[in-house]
Design a protein around this motif. Sequence first.
Motif, short mmCIF file in Angstrom:
data_model
loop_
_atom_site.label_atom_id
_atom_site.label_comp_id
_atom_site.label_asym_id
_atom_site.label_seq_id
_atom_site.Cartn_x
_atom_site.Cartn_y
_atom_site.Cartn_z
N PRO A 124 0.85 -1.35 -0.03
CA PRO A 124 0.07 0.08 0.10
C PRO A 124 1.03 1.24 0.04
CG PRO A 124 -0.73 -1.66 1.66
CD PRO A 124 0.72 -2.12 1.15
N VAL A 125 0.56 2.31 -0.59
CA VAL A 125 1.32 3.60 -0.66
C VAL A 125 0.44 4.84 -0.14
CG1 VAL A 125 2.29 5.00 -2.47
CG2 VAL A 125 2.47 2.62 -2.66
N SER A 126 1.14 5.37 0.77
CA SER A 126 0.28 6.51 1.09
C SER A 126 1.33 7.91 1.72
CB SER A 126 -0.44 6.26 2.49
OG SER A 126 0.42 5.77 3.47
N THR A 127 2.44 7.69 1.96
CA THR A 127 3.30 8.48 2.27
C THR A 127 4.10 9.21 0.98
OG1 THR A 127 5.14 7.35 2.63
CG2 THR A 127 3.94 7.51 4.50
N THR A 128 4.83 10.23 1.26
CA THR A 128 5.47 10.99 0.20
C THR A 128 6.67 10.03 -0.43
OG1 THR A 128 4.99 13.19 0.78
CG2 THR A 128 6.95 12.84 -0.36
N THR A 129 7.31 9.44 0.57
CA THR A 129 8.40 8.64 0.28
C THR A 129 7.98 7.15 -0.44
OG1 THR A 129 9.86 9.21 2.33
CG2 THR A 129 10.18 7.04 1.22
N GLU A 130 6.98 6.60 -0.04
CA GLU A 130 6.41 5.37 -0.55
C GLU A 130 5.82 5.80 -2.13
OE1 GLU A 130 4.46 3.48 3.59
OE2 GLU A 130 3.30 4.75 2.05
N ARG A 131 5.22 7.03 -2.17
CA ARG A 131 4.89 7.38 -3.57
C ARG A 131 6.11 7.62 -4.45
NH1 ARG A 131 0.79 10.36 -0.91
NH2 ARG A 131 2.07 12.25 -0.63
N GLN A 132 7.35 8.18 -3.90
CA GLN A 132 8.64 8.16 -4.60
C GLN A 132 9.12 6.73 -4.94
OE1 GLN A 132 10.82 10.93 -2.44
NE2 GLN A 132 10.00 12.67 -2.93
N ASP A 133 9.06 5.95 -4.05
CA ASP A 133 9.53 4.45 -4.00
C ASP A 133 8.82 3.74 -5.43
OD1 ASP A 133 11.23 4.89 -2.13
OD2 ASP A 133 10.04 3.84 -0.82
N ALA A 134 7.50 4.12 -5.58
CA ALA A 134 6.63 3.37 -6.52
C ALA A 134 6.66 4.24 -7.94
CB ALA A 134 5.21 3.41 -5.76
N THR A 135 7.33 5.10 -8.10
CA THR A 135 7.50 5.79 -9.33
C THR A 135 8.62 5.48 -10.17
OG1 THR A 135 6.00 7.68 -8.41
CG2 THR A 135 7.18 8.05 -10.36
N PHE A 136 8.48 5.32 -11.65
CA PHE A 136 9.51 4.79 -12.29
C PHE A 136 9.41 5.60 -13.63
CE2 PHE A 136 8.44 1.33 -9.19
CZ PHE A 136 9.74 1.11 -8.93
N ARG A 137 10.56 5.67 -14.36
CA ARG A 137 10.60 6.04 -15.76
C ARG A 137 10.85 4.87 -16.77
NH1 ARG A 137 11.23 10.89 -18.41
NH2 ARG A 137 11.73 10.78 -20.62
N VAL A 138 9.93 5.02 -17.57
CA VAL A 138 9.83 3.90 -18.62
C VAL A 138 10.50 4.40 -19.89
CG1 VAL A 138 8.75 2.27 -20.05
CG2 VAL A 138 7.92 2.79 -17.72
N GLY A 139 11.70 3.83 -19.91
CA GLY A 139 12.60 4.39 -21.24
C GLY A 139 13.36 3.41 -21.72
N HIS A 140 14.65 3.88 -22.25
CA HIS A 140 15.55 2.71 -22.78
C HIS A 140 17.27 2.98 -22.23
CE1 HIS A 140 12.23 3.56 -25.80
NE2 HIS A 140 12.32 2.18 -25.95
#
Length: 461
Positions: free
Chosen positions: A445-461
């Motif tokens: 589960p994601v609720s805090t600022t840190t958790e949201r950052q941990d759960a964010t990724f850039r899809v690239g190459h």
Amino acid sequence: MSASPHPSRRLFLGVAAATPLAMTGALTLGAGTAHAADAAYVMCYFTESPNGDGTDYGLHLAVSTDSLNWIPLNQNNPVVTPTSGALGLRDPFILRKRDGTFVVLATDLKGTDWSYVSQYVHVWNSTDLRTFTGYHRLKLHDMNTHSWAPEAFWDAGRGQYALIHSAVNGTGHNVIMVNYTSDFLTASAPQVFFDPGYDVIDGDMAVGVGGVNYLYFKKNQALVGARSTSLDPGSFTEFSTGVAQGGTEAPTLVTSLTSNTWYLWGDTYTPNGVFYAWQSTNLSAGTWTALDQKSYTQPLNSKHCGITTITAAEYDNLLARWGAPAWNRLKSYNFPARYVRHANNVGRIDAYPFDPYADSQWRLVPGLADSAGVSFQSVNYPAHYLRHYNYQLQLDAGDGTSTFAADATFYRTAGLADAGWSSFRSYNNPTRYLRHADYVLRIDPVSTTTERQDATFRVGH
């Protein structure tokens, strides 16, 4: 400044640093007027990886619309490879000539045998960077020394191209040499272009910026600039504050096509092959601010790049000819030096670069449980997928069961920390998102600022 139709350097190099490009229309360069329609960039490079898994000394190309995030072409394989000399290249450079065609230059060296001496540089011609013709080696001198990191620019006062390169000319240290050429088939006798009295290599020019010419180079382990109102050999004087991240070489000056921003790229050699970038809104100030690594992504395994502007049509044609990768890499939002990979069948984020580099390559295929979602198929273990088990991500072979399919399926959403990035919600645990914790991937589960950052990724190459 002259009125020839094409850039003399990698980008629009005649724009006063205080004038946003969007306000200028067609632009005047050190070598002439740029393409008003230039809207994208092409990068050339060779590849190396820590254990050699991704090492290739041919010419590689990538394209970008912002000069910061890149799409490798031809699946990150070379588009052409030297057939004489050392049978390999380093330090490639692309120049758009005054007739609108391109010339490619590169160091005649394969690998890291620094004792190898070549008085030559590799040369190709190309009308479109989709085909390469007229391959030959151009001899630059008769000295018992190398000809490293060749680059070229148009010298309007001489009516010739200046071809600069690094060599030891009897001083006991590397200097920047110059030869002049009209056709890249023959060249004048070499002259010393820049010798500040200490070792310098990897010269990179920005010509005619507000009436000033800039030369960036590697000094010790940093990138430093010199400038002159002339293009005459011996006229440049060091002026800038050096920038570095570890041992840094291969400076590449890039100016934005849409904003009042210059970028300075540098290539580290410890650790192997990491690019860093700095920015400035005033090239004449000689000071740079480091860019957050979230802002840019280098092509996989790339080394010592050159960057040139291209038109939107050329960008499309390059993608049509060579193709975009059939795989992606995922960069961590809050640890942007780290990429999603599998190691010992555990999903995690690790600092780039590493081998096997293919551990970080994924095919984002239609979700195994719901085609509206995505599943992460391993490139180097194509029967295997990332799936969660006891909430931790691991790489497992697909077993055809509905449980496996559900565990391996995620819904891609706007990034929880940045809507321009991506987050991935679990299919069968819809209150949980893919995130990292202590560098290991899991669903939580994601609720805090840190958790949201941990759960964010850039899809690239």
